[in-house]
Design an enzyme around this catalytic site. Structure first.
Site, PDB file in Angstrom:
ATOM      1  N   GLU A 216       0.878  -1.219   0.042  1.00  0.00           N
ATOM      2  CA  GLU A 216       0.021  -0.072  -0.039  1.00  0.00           C
ATOM      3  C   GLU A 216       0.796   1.178  -0.023  1.00  0.00           C
ATOM      4  OE1 GLU A 216      -2.748  -0.384   3.500  1.00  0.00           O
ATOM      5  OE2 GLU A 216      -2.464  -2.604   3.296  1.00  0.00           O
TER       6      GLU A 216
ATOM      7  N   GLU B 216      -9.921   5.492   3.032  1.00  0.00           N
ATOM      8  CA  GLU B 216     -10.400   4.459   4.227  1.00  0.00           C
ATOM      9  C   GLU B 216     -10.183   5.378   5.325  1.00  0.00           C
ATOM     10  OE1 GLU B 216      -8.527   0.907   6.737  1.00  0.00           O
ATOM     11  OE2 GLU B 216      -7.640   1.044   4.690  1.00  0.00           O
TER      12      GLU B 216
END
Length: 420
Positions: free
Chosen positions: A223, A335
């Site tokens: 990520e 997120e």
């Protein structure tokens, strides 16, 4: 009568004196017990605290490497210029004694509009830089670790095992993703904002995920993007970050940035974990963070590029199980953590803090979304899926045109009348 009265009075007096003596004895026992309890507590608690502080000091000694230059950032960060061969990655048994690799084979790049030249970091505004042969590393302090409540928690995104169709552990998403093929990388330009994070143990991030394995106990991820995390950094600046987890779905392996042995940095201009400047503003100028992650066909490692050709470093392929060969899913988006600490939904914002429907200069966006195929070619996305866990809190709207290719707007304010 008189003698009887005298007897009763003396009896009552003696009983009362006895009661006082008994009460005094009990008070003395309680006092002694309290003292003993206090002594036990004071002898126990410092020992536990001392052990914890020793663990923190050992961790800091391990993670903060000797530097050849120190740079003080305007935001209070201390950036250490660490010789490349001494960076934390080379503490890993399989990397010990090695040096960073040669440049990888780049994917073929499609024509696109870019704005990556606007990307900068606050520490570089000091006018200083790290010498060639060293890398800039944000110094980790005792205060940083204490905010995380334990060495084990620090620098890790601990989650319960999650499913793709749920927001497990209070984590909520507004994302697009592709799956069903073999993916060897991904690329996008990510709009940078400074969303409000209302709880010290929540975060808000925008990133690219490369995913393989199941959403159970064997998940692998790579990520990269930007995040606001008061717990990790002690402030509310958006910061460039990386993350990886190996084989266990965020349970024990992997970490943010360079806080464990994993990511190998090769660049002396970018400090992973440092604040980004400038940021986008509502109804004002917009700024992008261009990112690409791909698997080098020559050595098999996963490389990270920032902007237009600025190689940051790589994740060695041996760190992973499922990602050793390819990714089975690529995901782009935002997120947040919703801890519900105030009893209702958090007011932590995603993206700009505004819903996708507001569009350009108001909502946050991703643009020029692409994936890398088996032959190291960048391709547009097909069979795209759109997902918002809680659309009344954070939503997403996808589109496509000739300038931005595949793009989407996303985000939201969190708590509002429709998201109590």
């Amino acid at each position: 009568m008189a003698s009887s009265s005298s007897f009763s009075s003396s009896t009552v007096t003696s009983k009362f004196i006895g009661f006082l003596l008994l009460l005094s004895s009990l008070q003395l026992d309680l006092s002694l017990g309290s003292d003993l309890h206090y002594k036990n507590q004071t002898s126990f608690r410092p020992k536990k605290e001392i052990q914890n502080l020793r663990r923190i000091e050992e961790y800091l000694k391990r993670i903060n490497k000797p530097s050849i230059k120190t740079i003080h950032s305007p935001d209070g960060d201390v950036i250490e210029c660490v010789p490349s061969h001494l960076q934390p990655a080379f503490d890993h048994p399989q990397l010990r004694g090695q040096k960073p690799l040669d440049l990888p084979e780049m994917p073929s790049i499609a024509n696109e509009t870019t704005n990556e030249e606007s990307f900068n970091q606050l520490w570089s505004q000091s006018g200083e830089c790290c010498p060639i042969g060293s890398i800039p590393i944000r110094r980790t302090t005792k205060t940083d670790v204490l905010r995380a409540r334990s060495v084990r928690r620090f620098g890790r995104r601990l989650k319960k095992p999650i499913r793709r169709d749920s927001s497990g552990g209070g984590h909520e998403h507004a994302v697009v993703f592709v799956n069903g093929e073999q993916y060897y990388g991904a690329k996008a330009s990510i709009n940078v904002w400074a969303p409000r994070v209302t709880d010290a143990y929540e975060f808000s991030l925008s990133q690219i995920w490369l995913i393989s394995g199941s959403f159970g106990h064997d998940l692998n991820t790579i990520e990269a993007g930007w995040q606001v995390s008061p717990e990790l950094y002690g402030d509310n600046y958006p910061r460039f970050f990386t993350y990886w987890t190996q084989t266990d779905a965020y349970q024990a392996t992997g970490c943010y940035n360079l806080l464990c042995s994993g990511f190998v940095q090769t660049n002396n201009k970018i400090a992973i974990g440092a604040a980004i400047s400038p940021r986008s503003s509502y109804n004002g100028r917009q700024f992008d963070l261009g990112l690409m992650i791909w698997k080098d066909p020559k050595h098999g490692h996963w490389w990270l590029e920032l902007g237009n050709g600025l190689l940051v470093g790589y994740w060695p392929v041996f760190l992973f199980s499922h990602l050793r060969s390819h990714a089975s899913m690529v995901q782009f988006g935002g997120e947040v953590v919703n801890s519900r600490s105030s009893g209702g939904h958090t007011g932590t914002q995603m993206g700009s803090g505004h819903f996708a429907d507001e569009g350009f200069e108001k909502a946050a966006y991703f643009r020029n979304l692409q994936v890398v195929d088996w032959d190291n070619n960048l391709l547009p996305l097909s069979n795209l899926h759109v997902l918002a866990d809680h659309p009344a809190c954070y939503n997403i709207r996808q589109g496509k045109n000739n300038v931005w290719g595949t793009y989407f707007y996303y985000g939201g304010p969190g708590r509002n009348p429709r998201c109590p």
